[in-house]
Design an enzyme around this catalytic site. Sequence first.
Site, PDB file in Angstrom:
ATOM      1  N   CYS A  98      -1.030  33.664   9.414  1.00  0.00           N
ATOM      2  CA  CYS A  98      -0.786  34.245  10.726  1.00  0.00           C
ATOM      3  C   CYS A  98      -0.623  33.168  11.785  1.00  0.00           C
ATOM      4  CB  CYS A  98      -1.915  35.207  11.079  1.00  0.00           C
ATOM      5  SG  CYS A  98      -2.004  36.525   9.870  1.00  0.00           S
ATOM      6  N   TYR A 110       4.620  17.696  11.034  1.00  0.00           N
ATOM      7  CA  TYR A 110       5.554  16.704  11.595  1.00  0.00           C
ATOM      8  C   TYR A 110       6.997  16.951  11.165  1.00  0.00           C
ATOM      9  CZ  TYR A 110       3.290  14.219   7.587  1.00  0.00           C
ATOM     10  OH  TYR A 110       2.717  13.865   6.387  1.00  0.00           O
ATOM     11  N   TYR A 156       0.987  14.028   0.493  1.00  0.00           N
ATOM     12  CA  TYR A 156       0.580  14.721   1.715  1.00  0.00           C
ATOM     13  C   TYR A 156       0.802  16.233   1.587  1.00  0.00           C
ATOM     14  CZ  TYR A 156       0.706   9.842   2.978  1.00  0.00           C
ATOM     15  OH  TYR A 156       0.513   8.490   2.962  1.00  0.00           O
ATOM     16  N   GLU A 209       0.833  -1.211   0.000  1.00  0.00           N
ATOM     17  CA  GLU A 209       0.000   0.000   0.000  1.00  0.00           C
ATOM     18  C   GLU A 209       0.863   1.255   0.000  1.00  0.00           C
ATOM     19  OE1 GLU A 209      -2.034  -0.555   3.692  1.00  0.00           O
ATOM     20  OE2 GLU A 209      -3.054  -2.364   3.028  1.00  0.00           O
ATOM     21  N   PRO A 210       1.682   1.454  -1.020  1.00  0.00           N
ATOM     22  CA  PRO A 210       2.554   2.630  -1.022  1.00  0.00           C
ATOM     23  C   PRO A 210       1.796   3.892  -1.398  1.00  0.00           C
ATOM     24  CG  PRO A 210       2.786   1.462  -3.079  1.00  0.00           C
ATOM     25  CD  PRO A 210       1.805   0.662  -2.258  1.00  0.00           C
ATOM     26  N   GLY A 211       2.094   4.973  -0.715  1.00  0.00           N
ATOM     27  CA  GLY A 211       1.522   6.269  -1.079  1.00  0.00           C
ATOM     28  C   GLY A 211       2.657   7.208  -1.442  1.00  0.00           C
ATOM     29  N   ARG A 212       3.387   7.604  -0.395  1.00  0.00           N
ATOM     30  CA  ARG A 212       4.486   8.556  -0.551  1.00  0.00           C
ATOM     31  C   ARG A 212       5.503   8.098  -1.609  1.00  0.00           C
ATOM     32  NH1 ARG A 212       5.868  11.885   3.689  1.00  0.00           N
ATOM     33  NH2 ARG A 212       4.845  10.425   5.095  1.00  0.00           N
TER      34      ARG A 212
END
Length: 428
Positions: free
Chosen positions: A358, A331, A387, A288-291
């Site tokens: 701001c 993060y 992301y 399940e790769p995303g990045r």
Amino acid sequence: MHYFSFSDSSLHAEKVSLYKIAEQHGTPTFVYSANTIRDHYQSLDQALAPIDHEVAYAVKANSNIAVLSLLAKAGSSFDIVSGGELFRVVKAGGDPAKCTFAGVGKTREEIEYALELGIHAFNVESEAELIFINKVAGEVEKKAPVSIRINPNVDAKTHKYISTGKSENKFGIDFDLISGVFERAAQMEHIELKGLQMHIGSQLTTVQPFADAVTKVAPLAADLKAKYGIEFFSIGGGIGIIYDPALESGSKEWWDAHNEDDRPLTAAEYAETLIPILKPLGLKILLEPGRYIVGNAGVLLTRCLYEKKGTAKTFKIVDAGMNDLIRPALYEGYHEIVPVTQSGPVNTVKTDVVGPVCETGDFFCQDRELPDFREGDLIALMSAGAYGAVMGSTYNSRPLPTEILVDGEETTVIRKRQTYDDLLAQEI
Ligand SMILES: *Cc1c(COP(=O)(O)O)cnc(C)c1O
């Protein structure tokens, strides 16, 4: 590996100049490279070729329907975490039967929707959810295909906000409890046990935590296959990418001076380490790769509005903010910062690159030695494909930026810039 490079002293996405994109479409703008996405998908798919496997792209990393459509055409399956993501996959021409549905808080509406479309499996994250899915499936007279997520309690050695495979994380079912949950699931009338799943965290830069988790869980997977005839074992996503190019250029001297942990994790190394442990299971292996697929395939183009020299710091204020790209604030994410036009050597200065929002947390880097770009200059925040846009908000009433997909020489606007009217469209 990606297709962002300099040509005629200007940064290009594939064959298209980012300078021209900014002239035509304004800033801030996300630009993605279609061939980078395809290459990443294929490299992982090919590395896993020796075993029966499926690459299920984690939609949450970048869910633009043009990106999903590109991956559907490449043959990808999809890992989804909401009904909205399922809707996107379908709109993009993806097959619901190739979707696995993860997440700790699925609602009745989402479960009904997924049952109706006929997804591959629900990744169940608690016994309460299992009981509820059984109930909902019964009401609509269906059998729900289910895999159960195990929390293997291994340390992914990544940022604490993106670590998911320790007992103190909210994800999955404890190693010591999972056999009991499978036993009870097997008794449920409207549940069909299909698989075992895990996902230990994101942005893992070494293979060791994956190897530890797979080694720990493989005997259980074999046992579940024997007992309940499960068909697949999903080992999750989490393969990290290189955000800091110093790591990628990696001369021998550089490597010698740096920690082993800083080396990039390649698809080949991932596959070589894991295949010997997985192959004997005789199960279909899901990834399940995303990045890994989209991270290095996108940049956020932004323009420098002002320079402000204080007594303690030099700030360069750009027109993108934390509402467009929140990773540094959320993060401590790192993004390389590159001036889009480079003609000859320039001085470097220690800089904080900050946005207009701001909030003190609205920065892209602090005290980083950077080329001394000036007001009006264009810069690219690299590796913003994962992301990035998906986490965007309109905080400070800032319209969402444009997204553009470059494929060779072709440029397509895949999300229009929001207008002020769009901002208010839902309000009464
Ligand atoms: C977020 C997530 C992924 C993808 O993680 P990456 O680090 O982007 O590869 C895969 N599986 C599950 C269950 C997730 O929650």
